[in-house]
Design a protein around this motif. Sequence first.
Motif, mmCIF file in Angstrom:
data_model
loop_
_atom_site.group_PDB
_atom_site.id
_atom_site.type_symbol
_atom_site.label_atom_id
_atom_site.label_comp_id
_atom_site.label_asym_id
_atom_site.label_seq_id
_atom_site.Cartn_x
_atom_site.Cartn_y
_atom_site.Cartn_z
ATOM 1 N N LYS A 146 29.852 5.361 55.424
ATOM 2 C CA LYS A 146 28.841 6.195 54.776
ATOM 3 C C LYS A 146 28.383 5.618 53.441
ATOM 4 O O LYS A 146 27.357 6.006 52.923
ATOM 5 C CB LYS A 146 29.457 7.575 54.464
ATOM 6 C CG LYS A 146 29.141 8.639 55.474
ATOM 7 C CD LYS A 146 29.990 9.868 55.209
ATOM 8 C CE LYS A 146 29.502 10.704 54.025
ATOM 9 N NZ LYS A 146 30.256 11.974 53.911
ATOM 10 N N HIS A 147 29.203 4.753 52.869
ATOM 11 C CA HIS A 147 28.942 4.255 51.517
ATOM 12 C C HIS A 147 28.270 2.885 51.557
ATOM 13 O O HIS A 147 28.358 2.186 52.553
ATOM 14 C CB HIS A 147 30.244 4.251 50.719
ATOM 15 C CG HIS A 147 30.765 5.642 50.551
ATOM 16 N ND1 HIS A 147 30.337 6.465 49.546
ATOM 17 C CD2 HIS A 147 31.597 6.381 51.336
ATOM 18 C CE1 HIS A 147 30.897 7.654 49.700
ATOM 19 N NE2 HIS A 147 31.670 7.633 50.774
ATOM 20 N N PRO A 148 27.602 2.506 50.442
ATOM 21 C CA PRO A 148 26.825 1.268 50.452
ATOM 22 C C PRO A 148 27.650 0.038 50.861
ATOM 23 O O PRO A 148 28.799 -0.094 50.448
ATOM 24 C CB PRO A 148 26.360 1.129 49.000
ATOM 25 C CG PRO A 148 26.526 2.461 48.375
ATOM 26 C CD PRO A 148 27.517 3.230 49.177
ATOM 27 N N HIS A 160 22.807 8.609 66.257
ATOM 28 C CA HIS A 160 21.612 8.895 65.475
ATOM 29 C C HIS A 160 21.801 8.428 64.028
ATOM 30 O O HIS A 160 22.828 8.706 63.412
ATOM 31 C CB HIS A 160 21.319 10.397 65.502
ATOM 32 C CG HIS A 160 19.943 10.734 65.021
ATOM 33 N ND1 HIS A 160 19.576 10.628 63.705
ATOM 34 C CD2 HIS A 160 18.835 11.143 65.689
ATOM 35 C CE1 HIS A 160 18.305 10.964 63.578
ATOM 36 N NE2 HIS A 160 17.826 11.281 64.783
ATOM 37 N N ALA A 161 20.820 7.738 63.508
ATOM 38 C CA ALA A 161 20.957 7.107 62.191
ATOM 39 C C ALA A 161 21.154 8.112 61.057
ATOM 40 O O ALA A 161 21.694 7.764 60.014
ATOM 41 C CB ALA A 161 19.740 6.238 61.906
ATOM 42 N N ASP A 162 20.737 9.352 61.256
ATOM 43 C CA ASP A 162 20.872 10.338 60.182
ATOM 44 C C ASP A 162 22.199 11.088 60.219
ATOM 45 O O ASP A 162 22.484 11.909 59.349
ATOM 46 C CB ASP A 162 19.743 11.379 60.278
ATOM 47 C CG ASP A 162 18.410 10.798 59.826
ATOM 48 O OD1 ASP A 162 17.373 11.211 60.356
ATOM 49 O OD2 ASP A 162 18.422 9.914 58.941
ATOM 50 N N ILE A 163 22.994 10.843 61.248
ATOM 51 C CA ILE A 163 24.209 11.639 61.448
ATOM 52 C C ILE A 163 25.453 10.892 60.981
ATOM 53 O O ILE A 163 25.653 9.728 61.331
ATOM 54 C CB ILE A 163 24.390 11.989 62.947
ATOM 55 C CG1 ILE A 163 23.136 12.660 63.503
ATOM 56 C CG2 ILE A 163 25.635 12.846 63.165
ATOM 57 C CD1 ILE A 163 22.775 13.961 62.858
ATOM 58 N N VAL A 195 27.469 19.506 62.892
ATOM 59 C CA VAL A 195 27.000 18.160 62.571
ATOM 60 C C VAL A 195 26.897 17.964 61.062
ATOM 61 O O VAL A 195 26.393 18.828 60.351
ATOM 62 C CB VAL A 195 25.604 17.945 63.211
ATOM 63 C CG1 VAL A 195 25.042 16.585 62.858
ATOM 64 C CG2 VAL A 195 25.685 18.123 64.731
ATOM 65 N N THR A 196 27.377 16.821 60.569
ATOM 66 C CA THR A 196 27.126 16.462 59.169
ATOM 67 C C THR A 196 26.117 15.321 59.143
ATOM 68 O O THR A 196 26.183 14.407 59.959
ATOM 69 C CB THR A 196 28.401 16.031 58.419
ATOM 70 O OG1 THR A 196 28.970 14.894 59.077
ATOM 71 C CG2 THR A 196 29.439 17.124 58.379
#
Length: 636
Positions: free
Chosen positions: A351-353, A528-531, A552-553
């Motif tokens: 989730k992080h850069p 999904h790229a937003d999930i 879902v987060t």
Amino acid sequence: MKSLQINTFKEYKEKYEQSVSDPEGFWSEVAEHFQWKKKWDKVLEWDFSKPEIKWFIGAKLNITENCLDRHLETIGNKTAIIWEPNDPDEESRYITYRQLYVKVSRFANVLKNNGIKKGDRVCLYMPMIPELAIAMLACARIGAVHSIVFAGFSSSALSSRINDSQCKMLITANEVYRGTKPINLKKVCDQALENTPSVETVIVYRRTVEPTEMTPGRDKFWFDELQKVDTPCEAEAMDAEDLLFILYTSGSTGKPKGMVHTTGGYMVGSTYTFENVFQCKKDDIYWCTADIGWITGHSYIIYGPLCAGATTVMFEGVPSYPDYGRFWEIVDKLNVTHFYTAPTAIRALAKHPLSLVEKHDLSSLKVLGSVGEPINEEAWHWYNDNIGKSNCPIVDTWWQTETGAMMISPIAGITPTRPTFATLPLPGVQPVLMDERGNEVVQKSMEASEGRLAMKAPWPSIARTIYGDHQRYKDTYFSAYKNMYFTGDGAYRDASGNYRITGRVDDVVIVSGHNLGTAPIENAIDEHADIVECAVVGFPHDVKGNALYAFVTKYDDCKTSDEDLKIEINKLIASTIGAIAKLDKVQFVSGLPKTRSGKIMRRILRKIASNEADNLGDISTLLNPDIVEEIKAGAL
Ligand code: WT7
């Protein structure tokens, strides 16, 4: 120790064949690599209907002689444990095999001096510091049974575990550092000890300089006790079937189950699988990020690696402190070659850069491992591409607290891997898939199949019973299918015999008469790229019997509206699994309820989805109990 390692895929197949056709011959050859005080009269006796399982009958040994004494001549000055503190500015500790031998022997004498004898149960509630390893090995040295309770559990969880196995002693530390906050472990112990009459003595290791409240007569400081004893401590001769440890695992219902592991088979199983799955070489640096409070830490931070003479890393802290690059900083600093972690950690870090990964040199890495839950496709690729640089085999290791050691897993660099597949059974492991009617699903060539995962025959490190409740052991594991061990998991097997674990079978949802595993649906959503992450459960539905509900987060920077996101998710599911698996309800939440070991608590989500949220049971052992209120309030 002469190498136990398999070198080619052909050799794996030969060994596997031998382990099935002649299990006793196979395991006695493996066992010859260890140090026994007396060899076995018979390798194996078993009867799954009782159930009763015995390995290396009549043999005598001490596992610490295998972890320590026998290495002294050959690799006494090799580093056994590298300890990495929570605070990166504090100094790392390097402990050689010889030093560890001395520390363990001396602390074993502390146990004896405090009246602990062979067979007594000792509870360890400790942070990830070398003294935890020392205390557990010291117990094993004198034949005391350790019961390690993860130091994140509450005082009531601790006292119920102490009482279940009637521990005579509790070993703890005053405080523990995790990230920015020190946690007062001794206070938790004091609360637990109000209800644990069996505990006579508490040994407290001082991790910090903070003042510690001590109860006179009962509580003693680790350091003071060490001053009272000498170093040498003879290793107790243990029967192969004598108890080595108890470790509690949560059941799907009721109180935790104290899984009992015995000495000889557990040693052989944990070490054989460690050697083969990871393929560590002489100067490698191996790091498993689990906590020793879980089976992964028992088998693959301590017993397996030390018996194999490896260098094992112990990390006190958390992946997020001082930032989300900490794991990679440690890999870089210590030149870690083998890195073993859980999918939940991988997803959190992904989730992080990427810059947090890229600023560290990860070129020392050779092998990556995954354990604890099915690894979804997206996490697998992130791990493979960004950490392994497509250059490190990923070993997706399937096993359980009950199995003691890895069961289905690739052998690094030898077994061809396939994303999200734990691949093939290790030698000595005989999996079968069972259908709804309780019949074995026979593998037809070139055909994939699916079913419930069971085991046809015992392996050396299988748990022998549930402490104090053999009937529950029988009911839980040996009653679903006649003469088989039932894992509680579902699995898919491809035409080449590779297994993919699809999740607990209690997570299966029957929608309009179709059997749907929630894990593959979650996999599809995660694409999904937003999930970030999701959990899918069933809930009662008038027409379909059951329907699907997803929690879902999503990423903070997600620009898609919730309505559109729901449509897109359902399209993804329809295209990867089928329209039948489409979701009826999607609730966007800021987090999912998780156990301390990182597993999503689907039991709670199932209840919320089924409108039974006023009957959630005990949620106090969750990592994030607060999230439950939020989810309940937003339930659809
Ligand atoms: C359950 C056992 C084994 C050490 C940590 C967990 C799930 C474990 C995998 C994997 C898919 C996995 C299973 C199993 N699980 N490893 N590689 N792929 N699922 O031990 O707490 O006893 O949990 O974890 O569902 O039954 P545990």
